[in-house]
Design a protein around this motif. Structure first.
Motif, PDB file in Angstrom:
ATOM      1  N   GLY A   1       0.785  -1.228   0.000  1.00 40.95           N
ATOM      2  CA  GLY A   1       0.000   0.000   0.000  1.00 40.95           C
ATOM      3  C   GLY A   1       0.813   1.271   0.000  1.00 40.95           C
ATOM      4  N   ASN A   2       2.123   1.173   0.265  1.00 39.69           N
ATOM      5  CA  ASN A   2       2.985   2.356   0.255  1.00 39.69           C
ATOM      6  C   ASN A   2       3.497   2.648  -1.154  1.00 39.69           C
ATOM      7  N   PHE A   3       3.883   3.923  -1.360  1.00 38.81           N
ATOM      8  CA  PHE A   3       4.440   4.338  -2.645  1.00 38.81           C
ATOM      9  C   PHE A   3       5.962   4.391  -2.529  1.00 38.81           C
ATOM     10  N   TYR A   4       6.635   3.893  -3.570  1.00 36.63           N
ATOM     11  CA  TYR A   4       8.095   3.901  -3.610  1.00 36.63           C
ATOM     12  C   TYR A   4       8.555   4.318  -5.006  1.00 36.63           C
ATOM     13  N   MET A   5       9.845   4.602  -5.102  1.00 39.40           N
ATOM     14  CA  MET A   5      10.428   4.976  -6.383  1.00 39.40           C
ATOM     15  C   MET A   5      11.668   4.139  -6.650  1.00 39.40           C
ATOM     16  N   THR A   6      11.870   3.807  -7.914  1.00 37.05           N
ATOM     17  CA  THR A   6      13.150   3.262  -8.355  1.00 37.05           C
ATOM     18  C   THR A   6      13.592   4.036  -9.582  1.00 37.05           C
ATOM     19  N   ARG A   7      14.877   3.966  -9.903  1.00 35.82           N
ATOM     20  CA  ARG A   7      15.413   4.665 -11.067  1.00 35.82           C
ATOM     21  C   ARG A   7      16.137   3.679 -11.973  1.00 35.82           C
ATOM     22  N   LEU A   8      15.957   3.852 -13.260  1.00 38.28           N
ATOM     23  CA  LEU A   8      16.646   3.044 -14.264  1.00 38.28           C
ATOM     24  C   LEU A   8      17.492   3.970 -15.121  1.00 38.28           C
ATOM     25  N   ARG A   9      18.716   3.538 -15.427  1.00 41.28           N
ATOM     26  CA  ARG A   9      19.616   4.342 -16.249  1.00 41.28           C
ATOM     27  C   ARG A   9      20.083   3.558 -17.472  1.00 41.28           C
ATOM     28  N   CYS A  10      20.277   4.277 -18.551  1.00 41.44           N
ATOM     29  CA  CYS A  10      20.889   3.712 -19.756  1.00 41.44           C
ATOM     30  C   CYS A  10      21.445   4.858 -20.586  1.00 41.44           C
ATOM     31  N   ILE A  11      22.260   4.530 -21.602  1.00 43.56           N
ATOM     32  CA  ILE A  11      22.851   5.585 -22.420  1.00 43.56           C
ATOM     33  C   ILE A  11      22.121   5.754 -23.750  1.00 43.56           C
ATOM     34  N   ASP A  12      21.183   4.867 -24.047  1.00 42.98           N
ATOM     35  CA  ASP A  12      20.477   4.869 -25.326  1.00 42.98           C
ATOM     36  C   ASP A  12      19.091   5.494 -25.142  1.00 42.98           C
ATOM     37  N   GLU A  13      18.841   6.593 -25.833  1.00 40.70           N
ATOM     38  CA  GLU A  13      17.554   7.279 -25.679  1.00 40.70           C
ATOM     39  C   GLU A  13      16.389   6.407 -26.143  1.00 40.70           C
ATOM     40  N   PHE A  14      16.581   5.642 -27.212  1.00 40.73           N
ATOM     41  CA  PHE A  14      15.501   4.787 -27.706  1.00 40.73           C
ATOM     42  C   PHE A  14      15.112   3.742 -26.672  1.00 40.73           C
ATOM     43  N   ILE A  15      16.107   3.138 -26.022  1.00 41.14           N
ATOM     44  CA  ILE A  15      15.815   2.157 -24.964  1.00 41.14           C
ATOM     45  C   ILE A  15      15.081   2.826 -23.814  1.00 41.14           C
ATOM     46  N   ALA A  16      15.520   4.018 -23.428  1.00 37.42           N
ATOM     47  CA  ALA A  16      14.872   4.738 -22.330  1.00 37.42           C
ATOM     48  C   ALA A  16      13.411   5.039 -22.663  1.00 37.42           C
ATOM     49  N   GLN A  17      13.167   5.556 -23.861  1.00 34.99           N
ATOM     50  CA  GLN A  17      11.796   5.881 -24.264  1.00 34.99           C
ATOM     51  C   GLN A  17      10.944   4.619 -24.366  1.00 34.99           C
ATOM     52  N   SER A  18      11.536   3.535 -24.846  1.00 33.53           N
ATOM     53  CA  SER A  18      10.802   2.273 -24.966  1.00 33.53           C
ATOM     54  C   SER A  18      10.404   1.751 -23.599  1.00 33.53           C
ATOM     55  N   PHE A  19      11.316   1.787 -22.647  1.00 30.14           N
ATOM     56  CA  PHE A  19      10.983   1.369 -21.286  1.00 30.14           C
ATOM     57  C   PHE A  19       9.860   2.235 -20.715  1.00 30.14           C
ATOM     58  N   ARG A  20       9.934   3.539 -20.951  1.00 30.43           N
ATOM     59  CA  ARG A  20       8.909   4.426 -20.408  1.00 30.43           C
ATOM     60  C   ARG A  20       7.529   4.036 -20.920  1.00 30.43           C
ATOM     61  N   GLU A  21       7.417   3.798 -22.205  1.00 30.28           N
ATOM     62  CA  GLU A  21       6.115   3.464 -22.771  1.00 30.28           C
ATOM     63  C   GLU A  21       5.636   2.093 -22.299  1.00 30.28           C
ATOM     64  N   CYS A  22       6.540   1.128 -22.256  1.00 33.97           N
ATOM     65  CA  CYS A  22       6.151  -0.235 -21.870  1.00 33.97           C
ATOM     66  C   CYS A  22       5.785  -0.331 -20.388  1.00 33.97           C
ATOM     67  N   LEU A  23       6.537   0.362 -19.547  1.00 32.73           N
ATOM     68  CA  LEU A  23       6.287   0.268 -18.106  1.00 32.73           C
ATOM     69  C   LEU A  23       4.925   0.842 -17.724  1.00 32.73           C
ATOM     70  N   LYS A  24       4.452   1.811 -18.485  1.00 30.50           N
ATOM     71  CA  LYS A  24       3.147   2.400 -18.181  1.00 30.50           C
ATOM     72  C   LYS A  24       2.032   1.364 -18.222  1.00 30.50           C
ATOM     73  N   ASN A  25       2.244   0.298 -18.978  1.00 29.11           N
ATOM     74  CA  ASN A  25       1.216  -0.721 -19.162  1.00 29.11           C
ATOM     75  C   ASN A  25       1.536  -2.025 -18.440  1.00 29.11           C
ATOM     76  N   THR A  26       2.513  -1.973 -17.523  1.00 28.63           N
ATOM     77  CA  THR A  26       2.994  -3.201 -16.896  1.00 28.63           C
ATOM     78  C   THR A  26       2.727  -3.195 -15.403  1.00 28.63           C
ATOM     79  N   ASN A  27       2.171  -4.284 -14.924  1.00 31.03           N
ATOM     80  CA  ASN A  27       2.000  -4.519 -13.486  1.00 31.03           C
ATOM     81  C   ASN A  27       2.358  -5.967 -13.189  1.00 31.03           C
ATOM     82  N   THR A  28       2.746  -6.221 -11.960  1.00 30.36           N
ATOM     83  CA  THR A  28       3.052  -7.588 -11.521  1.00 30.36           C
ATOM     84  C   THR A  28       2.306  -7.867 -10.227  1.00 30.36           C
ATOM     85  N   ASN A  29       2.521  -9.034  -9.669  1.00 28.77           N
ATOM     86  CA  ASN A  29       1.888  -9.378  -8.395  1.00 28.77           C
ATOM     87  C   ASN A  29       2.366  -8.477  -7.267  1.00 28.77           C
ATOM     88  N   GLU A  30       3.561  -7.871  -7.458  1.00 32.30           N
ATOM     89  CA  GLU A  30       4.141  -7.038  -6.400  1.00 32.30           C
ATOM     90  C   GLU A  30       3.944  -5.546  -6.635  1.00 32.30           C
TER      91      GLU A  30
END
Length: 230
Positions: free
Chosen positions: A68-97
């Motif tokens: 029930g608590n809110f947390y943050m994590t950070r992901l880093r990479c040097i490729d802008e395309f990979i970063a943008q792809s992760f951003r779009e994909c993560l918006k639609n992703t949930n897990t059991n946790e």
């Protein structure tokens, strides 16, 4: 030089103990990669993934992250395309946790650093066994330099042999090795403070460690570094 950093805000669906965090976050990221053909392709290849993520913040003093608590994590990479792809994909992703609440991205310009230190354990395998602080410190120095130079070669498509020592001084911060769970096993790592030489190649190596992770298994959340600027 610059790199891209994603700030991922999450709500926990269940309690998670600290030594399970990297495994659970890697499950979230791996699931998100299935929604993008390019991310899916690099996930399947047995090579450096060239991204790294940290654990959850804020840190819980009792080492249990709460449902029930809110947390943050950070992901880093040097490729802008990979970063943008992760951003779009993560918006639609949930897990059991985790439920993903938001994903923000920023471009960070690299500045010269005098010291880096990893806040998630850094993992090195020496002849099939994890390096521990009762081994020779020169072994881990060589591993850090060699691993970072290999990443530079991959990123720049270089064939020539690179040899360099970016380390002015190194200190092991943990008294005993740090263990985290992964697929029913334990991964053993360490935390280091590393003072960086001032020359250009040393600074490039520091940039690679900061943007893609220190040593091995960075795509599982190991070797995430912070720095002190020159």
């Amino acid at each position: 030089m610059n790199y891209y950093q994603l700030k991922i805000t999450l709500e926990l669906k269940t309690d998670i103990y600290f030594d399970e965090v990297t495994e659970k976050l890697s499950i979230l990221l791996n699931k998100s990669m299935l929604y993008n053909d390019y991310l899916k392709s690099i996930h399947k290849v047995n090579t450096y993934k060239l991204y790294v993520f940290e654990g959850l913040s804020p840190f819980e003093r009792d080492k249990t992250y709460k449902k029930g608590n809110f947390y943050m994590t950070r992901l880093r990479c040097i490729d802008e395309f990979i970063a943008q792809s992760f951003r779009e994909c993560l918006k639609n992703t949930n897990t059991n946790e985790f439920e993903v609440l938001s994903v923000d991205i920023e471009k960070i310009i690299f500045r010269p650093v005098k010291e880096i230190y990893n806040v998630t354990p850094a993992i090195a395998s020496i002849e099939g066994k994890p390096w521990t602080n009762n081994m020779d410190i020169e072994i881990i120095k060589n591993s850090i330099n060699s691993n970072t130079l290999k990443k530079i070669k991959i990123i720049n498509g270089l064939e020539k042999v690179l040899e360099h020592d970016m380390i002015k001084a190194i200190e092991v911060k943990n008294i005993k090795p740090i263990a985290f769970k992964y697929k029913g096993k334990k991964l053993i790592g360490n935390k280091f403070n590393i003072k960086i030489n001032e020359d250009d190649l040393s600074q490039m190596m520091a940039y690679i460690a900061i943007s893609t992770g220190l040593l091995e298994k960075n795509s599982l959340g190991y070797g995430y570094c912070l720095c002190k600027y020159s």
